[in-house]
Structure formats: C-alpha cells, structure tokens
Design a protein around this motif. Structure first.
Motif, mmCIF file in Angstrom:
data_model
loop_
_atom_site.group_PDB
_atom_site.id
_atom_site.type_symbol
_atom_site.label_atom_id
_atom_site.label_comp_id
_atom_site.label_asym_id
_atom_site.label_seq_id
_atom_site.Cartn_x
_atom_site.Cartn_y
_atom_site.Cartn_z
ATOM 1 N N SER A 86 44.353 41.447 38.112
ATOM 2 C CA SER A 86 43.077 41.974 37.658
ATOM 3 C C SER A 86 42.582 43.069 38.592
ATOM 4 N N ASN A 87 42.023 44.120 38.004
ATOM 5 C CA ASN A 87 41.387 45.163 38.810
ATOM 6 C C ASN A 87 39.910 45.291 38.471
ATOM 7 N N LEU A 88 39.315 44.163 38.049
ATOM 8 C CA LEU A 88 37.901 44.169 37.697
ATOM 9 C C LEU A 88 37.053 44.016 38.961
ATOM 10 N N TYR A 89 37.031 45.063 39.773
ATOM 11 C CA TYR A 89 36.309 44.988 41.035
ATOM 12 C C TYR A 89 34.796 45.018 40.818
ATOM 13 N N GLN A 90 34.353 45.472 39.643
ATOM 14 C CA GLN A 90 32.918 45.396 39.342
ATOM 15 C C GLN A 90 32.479 43.942 39.176
ATOM 16 N N ALA A 91 33.446 43.048 38.981
ATOM 17 C CA ALA A 91 33.131 41.637 38.737
ATOM 18 C C ALA A 91 33.193 40.789 39.996
ATOM 19 N N SER A 92 33.280 41.419 41.175
ATOM 20 C CA SER A 92 33.137 40.632 42.405
ATOM 21 C C SER A 92 31.724 40.069 42.423
ATOM 22 N N SER A 93 31.561 38.830 42.841
ATOM 23 C CA SER A 93 30.263 38.178 42.701
ATOM 24 C C SER A 93 30.097 37.062 43.718
ATOM 25 N N LEU A 94 28.837 36.718 43.964
ATOM 26 C CA LEU A 94 28.507 35.583 44.823
ATOM 27 C C LEU A 94 28.287 34.314 44.001
ATOM 28 N N PHE A 95 28.381 34.439 42.669
ATOM 29 C CA PHE A 95 28.040 33.318 41.794
ATOM 30 C C PHE A 95 29.138 33.072 40.765
ATOM 31 N N ALA A 96 29.142 31.860 40.235
ATOM 32 C CA ALA A 96 30.150 31.476 39.243
ATOM 33 C C ALA A 96 29.995 32.302 37.975
ATOM 34 N N PRO A 97 31.115 32.606 37.303
ATOM 35 C CA PRO A 97 31.044 33.282 36.008
ATOM 36 C C PRO A 97 30.592 32.313 34.927
ATOM 37 N N ILE A 98 30.128 32.862 33.817
ATOM 38 C CA ILE A 98 29.708 32.063 32.666
ATOM 39 C C ILE A 98 30.519 32.508 31.460
ATOM 40 N N ILE A 99 30.998 31.554 30.672
ATOM 41 C CA ILE A 99 31.785 31.880 29.488
ATOM 42 C C ILE A 99 31.067 31.340 28.260
ATOM 43 N N ASP A 100 30.988 32.158 27.193
ATOM 44 C CA ASP A 100 30.266 31.726 26.005
ATOM 45 C C ASP A 100 31.209 31.099 24.982
ATOM 46 N N SER A 101 30.675 30.762 23.811
ATOM 47 C CA SER A 101 31.458 30.047 22.798
ATOM 48 C C SER A 101 32.582 30.895 22.216
ATOM 49 N N ASN A 102 32.518 32.208 22.420
ATOM 50 C CA ASN A 102 33.570 33.107 21.942
ATOM 51 C C ASN A 102 34.493 33.557 23.066
ATOM 52 N N ALA A 103 34.415 32.891 24.200
ATOM 53 C CA ALA A 103 35.261 33.159 25.372
ATOM 54 C C ALA A 103 34.972 34.504 26.019
ATOM 55 N N ASN A 104 33.772 35.064 25.768
ATOM 56 C CA ASN A 104 33.336 36.239 26.515
ATOM 57 C C ASN A 104 32.837 35.795 27.884
ATOM 58 N N LEU A 105 33.121 36.583 28.903
ATOM 59 C CA LEU A 105 32.802 36.223 30.273
ATOM 60 C C LEU A 105 31.637 37.061 30.771
ATOM 61 N N TYR A 106 30.681 36.418 31.475
ATOM 62 C CA TYR A 106 29.505 37.107 32.003
ATOM 63 C C TYR A 106 29.403 36.849 33.503
ATOM 64 N N ILE A 107 29.166 37.913 34.265
ATOM 65 C CA ILE A 107 29.108 37.826 35.718
ATOM 66 C C ILE A 107 28.002 38.733 36.224
ATOM 67 N N VAL A 108 27.232 38.270 37.210
ATOM 68 C CA VAL A 108 26.312 39.172 37.911
ATOM 69 C C VAL A 108 27.037 39.663 39.156
ATOM 70 N N SER A 109 27.122 40.965 39.292
ATOM 71 C CA SER A 109 27.977 41.555 40.317
ATOM 72 C C SER A 109 27.291 41.591 41.672
ATOM 73 N N GLU A 110 28.110 41.880 42.678
ATOM 74 C CA GLU A 110 27.563 42.255 43.966
ATOM 75 C C GLU A 110 27.041 43.688 43.882
ATOM 76 N N TYR A 111 26.445 44.157 44.957
ATOM 77 C CA TYR A 111 25.890 45.506 44.986
ATOM 78 C C TYR A 111 26.999 46.533 44.783
ATOM 79 N N GLN A 112 26.798 47.446 43.845
ATOM 80 C CA GLN A 112 27.773 48.492 43.554
ATOM 81 C C GLN A 112 27.326 49.788 44.235
ATOM 82 N N TYR A 113 28.027 50.178 45.265
ATOM 83 C CA TYR A 113 27.594 51.326 46.066
ATOM 84 C C TYR A 113 27.706 52.642 45.305
ATOM 85 N N ASP A 114 28.623 52.724 44.344
ATOM 86 C CA ASP A 114 28.768 53.986 43.621
ATOM 87 C C ASP A 114 27.585 54.280 42.711
ATOM 88 N N THR A 115 26.908 53.223 42.249
ATOM 89 C CA THR A 115 25.731 53.408 41.387
ATOM 90 C C THR A 115 24.437 52.952 42.058
#
Length: 296
Positions: A86-115
């Motif tokens: 995986s190269n989803l570096y935007q998805a680095s996080s301090l908290f567990a991911p959440i998955i919905d009933s359709n297997a979509n994944l939700y994550i709150v990221s760490e601070y993104q320095y580029d934005t």
C-alpha cells in the motif's frame, strides 16, 4: 476470567473479533491473532514498519491497520500475510480505521504538511481491494481526537473543540458544532441521532444539528458511550459507577453504584454501537475476557 493472554508489549487501539470468535489485537509493532480459546494463530510484523500501528478494522477477510507516520497495512485474516504494498500515506493515523456495511474504509489522517491540514480519508472497497482513487476531505488544521463514526447516512468527525457531521454520500459538511468536547468517540443512534460528550455532560444532536438534550453526567464520563437502542445510552463515571440515559429525554438513572467494585470501560467498549440488544446485566470486571499487556 475465561483466559488471559500475556503480550510483552503495549497494546494500542482497539481489538476486533471475527464471526468465528478469533481475536485480533495490535501492539505498536505487531498485529496478533488468537483463536476463541486464546491460542496464537499468527502474528505480523515488518522490518519496514516506520511508525506504530494505531488500531484495527476487519472486512472481506482482511485486517486493516494504519501506521502512524507510515501507510495503511492490509493483512490476510487467515494466515497473517501482508497483501501487496500500500502507498496510501495519506491514511497514516493515530486512530483505528472504520469500515462500513459496503466495506468502504474511513480514516482520520495525521497532519498533512503538503496541505497544512488534517484529512478524512475514504477508501472505497474497490480501491483498497484492486487499487484506485481515494477521497480526501479537508478537516482544516484542527487535530482529530478519535476514529470517525459512520452510518449509512452520516459521518461524524470529532476534533479538538469541534464536532463535524458530513453527508455520507456527498461527503459535504452538514454542520459543525464547537465546544469543549471530550476525547470520547461520538456514537450514532436510530434516526441518526448523534451522542457526544461535552465537558462533564452528554449531549444529543439531530441530523440537522439541533440540540435534542444535554445532561450533566454524575461524576463525568470515563472513556466510552455505549448505545442499546431498546434500553438507553450507557456510560461509566470516574468512580466506576454505571449510568443509563433515556434516549428521548436524556434523563439519568443509576444502574450500579460500584459497591462491588468498579465496572470496566474496556468491557463496555466491546459492545459500543453494535446495533444489538445490550446485555441487561453486565458481567463484572472480574468475569470479563481480558487482554493484558505483560511485563515490559
């Protein structure tokens, strides 16, 4: 106690249990899987891991875990082998991911320095299974405090001094509330009512953002809100006493005064927002399944 597992490292985030009763738990550098009797099935670690694992989600026979300062890891649920790179570096996080009933994944990221901001990251099932685009929703420069809370209709993101509710389909912000929010993950009930902790009070909001009720919690709230859609909202205070709150009015009622010992926040956590009937008589701390970190 059914069994106790000694793990010689600090346990981080949540644990998850699959439909077969297998248990998955993460430390800072290792993900473990145990069967329903406490026997080790496998463990995963990587020399290339740059940060710490932050928590777990499970879906479509895959264990998912973001690593702080690193990327998102996908682990085979059966044998513990890593899927792909995986190269989803935007998805680095301090908290567990959440998955919905359709297997979509939700994550709150760490601070993104580029934005210069934090992000809510939505990874559609097809994207994490086969590769593809992800959705990045700007959360501003306000630090997230917990994993997102997700229903079919809305997404709730708790940040420092801010509670944001988004439309789950359009990913547009519906409303934002400001306040002294505690670092306790909000939950979503029937009718998309949102329950959160502000200071020493529990508050309920409608899907449009109107406040339905606010109740001062005796002794404050210690760690977790748990919803039983038939009986009410539950919390444990700082003394280990268990309280229930009426879903319509917020009226508080004592369930246990803790005279026989404190109730366990970690036990309540396993039943948080499951949508199932809450156990009427909770098992005492001494009777629960425990995962304890061993001596370092």
């Amino acid at each position: 106690v059914n069994f106790s597992i000694q793990i010689a490292d600090e346990i981080v985030g949540n644990l998850v249990i699959d439909s077969m009763g297998n248990i998955y738990v993460a430390t800072k550098s290792v993900i473990y899987s145990f069967d329903s009797q406490g026997n080790l099935r496998w463990n995963y670690s990587s020399e290339s891991l740059e940060g710490n694992f932050s928590g777990l989600a499970i879906g479509r026979d895959v264990i998912m875990s973001p690593s702080a300062g690193d990327t998102l890891y996908f682990i085979n649920q059966t044998d513990g082998y890593k899927y792909g790179s995986s190269n989803l570096y935007q998805a680095s996080s301090l908290f567990a991911p959440i998955i919905d009933s359709n297997a979509n994944l939700y994550i709150v990221s760490e601070y993104q320095y580029d934005t210069s901001s934090y992000k809510l990251v939505k990874v559609p099932y097809k994207s994490w299974e086969y590769g593809g685009e992800v959705s990045l929703i700007d959360l501003g420069n306000v630090k997230p405090l917990a994993s997102p809370t997700v229903s079919d209709d809305i997404i709730v993101v708790l940040s420092e001094g801010r509670l944001r509710v988004l439309d789950a389909k359009t990913l547009q912000t519906k409303f934002i509330k400001s306040g002294n929010y505690a670092q306790i993950k909000p939950i979503i009930g029937e009718g998309n009512v949102i329950y959160a902790v502000v200071g020493d009070s529990i508050v309920a909001y409608s899907i449009t953002g109107s406040q339905l009720w606010k109740t001062k919690a005796t002794g404050g709230v210690n760690g977790q809100l748990v919803l039983d859609s038939e009986n009410g909202l539950y919390s444990i205070n700082s003394k280990g006493n268990l309280y229930k709150y009426d879903l319509a009015t917020g009226k508080e009622a004592s369930v246990s005064d803790g005279k026989n010992g404190p109730w366990s926040v970690s036990f309540l956590r396993q039943f948080a927002h499951t949508g199932k009937h809450f156990i009427p008589v909770l098992i005492h701390l001494a009777q629960q399944l425990e995962l304890r970190a061993g001596a370092h």
